[in-house]
Design an enzyme around this catalytic site. Structure first.
Site, PDB file in Angstrom:
ATOM      1  N   CYS A  84       4.862  -0.744 -23.069  1.00 31.72           N
ATOM      2  CA  CYS A  84       5.608  -2.053 -23.612  1.00 31.72           C
ATOM      3  C   CYS A  84       6.406  -1.841 -24.443  1.00 31.72           C
ATOM      4  O   CYS A  84       5.808  -1.468 -25.714  1.00 31.72           O
ATOM      5  CB  CYS A  84       4.433  -2.903 -23.839  1.00 31.72           C
ATOM      6  N   CYS A 198      12.800  -3.108 -22.211  1.00 33.75           N
ATOM      7  CA  CYS A 198      11.589  -4.037 -21.585  1.00 33.75           C
ATOM      8  C   CYS A 198      11.246  -3.139 -20.410  1.00 33.75           C
ATOM      9  O   CYS A 198      12.120  -2.818 -19.481  1.00 33.75           O
ATOM     10  CB  CYS A 198      12.148  -5.598 -21.540  1.00 33.75           C
TER      11      CYS A 198
END
Length: 236
Positions: A84, A198
């Site tokens: 992440c 992302c």
């Protein structure tokens, strides 16, 4: 199990699955035993990182992540992979919770730009609004000598729509939206390469025909760094 590493995932689950698929696909194998040893912590209930970054009164994801790191550290993995980008907001705090190294996805992604686009000067960034607001990539990109170009409010909203509405909420990617985001950054913002900051965008890159434009795909890059480290473990 010996010579293994731990994947800190679930943020979100589809992105974590994408990481594992790419890792297994790129591992040189001739039999079952050639695949890598790893543990996947798919902690899907970790609070949303962007929501907390934008409003610290919301649930703090670091409590869950630090608990995972401490639990997994007892098993003594060789290293951790944090799947992440936005969670890297607290990278120093997470690393302080263990003596076991955590790969820095942001640093590794920026390091790779010179290979992807050697003559790059202007680097664009597509990411969550949490990553953008916290300026997570800024010091890495600027220290490397590039000019950072962030998305316009319109592109940022389009990015959030793809990440949250299509992938996190509906469970699928929209290739048309993804390719339009990259096109806008390259053609309208005038950047030389686009950082996919992302892992949901990395999922979009994997699911749909690859963009014709140069991108630094954070998840694809951390897959390669994970593979390199894991294969070296077998040489010891």
């Amino acid at each position: 199990m010996q010579q293994f590493f731990t994947i800190l995932g679930g943020m979100g689950t589809l992105a974590t699955e994408s990481y594992v698929r790419l890792l297994d696909k790129r591992t040189p194998i001739h039999c079952d035993q050639d695949y890598l040893n790893y543990l996947v912590v798919n902690h899907a209930t970790v609070p949303d990182r962007t929501t907390w970054i934008l409003d610290h009164s919301q649930p703090d994801p670091n409590e869950a992540l630090i608990e995972d790191i401490k639990q997994q550290s007892l098993l003594n993995p060789a290293f951790f992979v944090l799947i992440c980008n936005t969670a890297h907001y607290s990278f120093d705090k997470l690393q302080a919770a263990t003596e076991i190294p955590i790969l820095n996805m942001l640093q590794e992604t920026v390091n790779e730009i010179k290979k992807i686009k050697p003559d790059a000067k202007r680097v664009g960034l597509l990411a969550t609004k949490g990553t953008l607001a916290a300026n997570l990539y800024d010091p890495y990109i600027e220290k490397a000598g590039y000019e950072l170009i962030k998305p316009t409010p319109e592109i940022a909203d389009m990015t959030e729509d793809l990440i949250y509405h299509d992938i996190k909420e509906a469970g699928h990617s929209d290739g048309k939206k993804y390719h339009e985001l990259v096109r806008k950054m390259i053609e309208e913002q005038g950047v030389d390469v686009v950082v996919l900051g992302c892992t949901e965008l990395s999922f979009a890159e994997e699911m749909d025909p690859e963009t014709k434009y140069p991108v630094a795909d954070s998840q694809s890059i951390i897959v390669d760094r994970s593979l390199e480290r894991a294969l070296k473990l077998r040489q010891k």
